[in-house]
Design an enzyme around this catalytic site. Structure first.
Site, short mmCIF file in Angstrom:
data_model
loop_
_atom_site.label_atom_id
_atom_site.label_comp_id
_atom_site.label_asym_id
_atom_site.label_seq_id
_atom_site.Cartn_x
_atom_site.Cartn_y
_atom_site.Cartn_z
CB THR A 41 -14.22 0.13 -0.18
OG1 THR A 41 -14.57 0.77 -1.42
CG2 THR A 41 -14.36 -1.38 -0.33
CG ASN B 186 -7.67 -4.43 -3.72
OD1 ASN B 186 -8.87 -4.59 -3.92
ND2 ASN B 186 -7.22 -3.59 -2.77
CG ASP C 127 -2.13 0.91 1.00
OD1 ASP C 127 -3.25 0.37 0.87
OD2 ASP C 127 -1.95 2.14 0.93
CE LYS D 187 -11.40 -0.98 -10.75
NZ LYS D 187 -10.37 -1.79 -10.04
CE1 TYR E 76 -12.69 2.30 -9.91
CE2 TYR E 76 -14.93 1.93 -10.67
CZ TYR E 76 -13.87 1.59 -9.85
OH TYR E 76 -14.00 0.54 -8.97
#
Length: 301
Positions: free
Chosen positions: A205, A100, A37, A175, A171
């Site tokens: 999230t 991820n 991260d 994706k 986005y």
């Protein structure tokens, strides 16, 4: 005995949310985990360094597992290569790569800026490509050296990538690119023992907490369908040796639901056997569309 005993796993964007749950779930099944991260906010701006990743590592170690941190920026070609090396240097190998990491810069596409487009595609699409490239190079070298490779890549697409989402053009495009990249990588890498799949998760999230707020307010069941930990069991299984015959698939995951995405399948067709005249195509196209399954609507449309 855990399902992932002895396997080495990288999880990107694992400081919180779905990625954190992936890392914890893999460790609970016996995997040694690289918790990656970069430590940024939802929009990609600096936010606390690598402390989030270290917290996850501390939690894994406290539970008796093995884990190390990585602050590599997956959108940087050389840092993505360094991420792969982190696994090899600390644990001696790499078996599973879970992509991820992601950010959002939501905006109607006519208002989007070049910087926003570049930032989102860099983290999502380039970030997937770069880590996959360097992991693939490692596994190819292992295969050429005569070693048996039984490796996995699990990518993260989105329902936005499969059917689009209003206000998320960049986005959604990134994706969708990840879904296509998954198919190509699966076709190219299967011969050396690498399976490649993707998930399109729906969970609460930082990216989606406002989207699912109303849903949570009306939820009566004790089962929290939007909890991020619901996504990880399938990802863990896809990282196991049991899944070696499953590749080139995109799975939608939400709560207790697992659904196979069927992708761009061919619908009806008509062949005139000659060049069409534009003036005659109106009824032809409408007839074809009338016989074709209605696509799912764009989210928010």
């Amino acid at each position: 005995m855990g399902l992932l005993d002895g396997r080495v796993v990288i999880v990107t964007g694992a400081g919180g949310g779905i990625g954190r749950e992936h890392a914890l779930a893999f460790a609970a099944e016996g995997a040694r985990v690289v918790v990656n991260d970069i430590g940024v906010g939802l929009d990609g701006s600096p936010a606390g360094g690598g402390s989030a990743a270290q917290n996850v590592v501390d939690e894994i170690i406290a539970a008796g597992g093995e884990a190390v941190t990585s602050g590599a920026n997956v959108a940087d070609w050389s840092e993505a290569e360094g991420l792969i090396q982190t696994a090899i240097e600390n644990f001696g190998s790499l078996d599973v790569l879970v992509n991820n990491a992601g950010i959002v810069r939501d905006r109607m596409f006519v208002n989007a800026t070049e910087d926003e487009f570049d930032a989102v595609t860099a983290v999502h699409l380039k970030g997937h490509f770069a880590t996959m490239k360097h992991a693939g190079a490692y596994w190819r070298a292992q295969s050429k050296a005569g070693k048996t490779v039984d490796a996995r890549i699990i990518n993260t697409s989105s329902g936005a990538g499969l059917q689009g989402s209003v206000g998320q053009a960049t986005y959604s495009a990134a994706k969708a690119g990840i879904a296509a990249l998954t198919l190509v990588a699966a076709a190219e890498m299967g011969r050396i023992g690498v399976s490649v799949n993707a998930i399109a998760p729906s969970a609460r999230t930082r990216m989606t907490e406002t989207v699912f707020a109303d849903m949570m307010a009306t939820q009566d069941s004790e089962f929290d369908a939007m909890a991020p930990e619901n996504i990880s069991p399938l990802v863990v299984w896809l990282g196991s040796v049991e899944s070696r015959d499953i590749t080139g698939q995109v799975f939608e995951v939400e709560g207790g639901i697992i659904r196979v995405a069927e992708g761009w399948n061919r619908g009806g067709e008509i062949d005139k056997g000659a060049k069409w005249d534009p003036a005659e195509l109106g009824p032809v196209v409408r007839d074809l569309l009338a016989k074709t399954r209605t696509p799912l609507p764009v989210f928010g449309a």
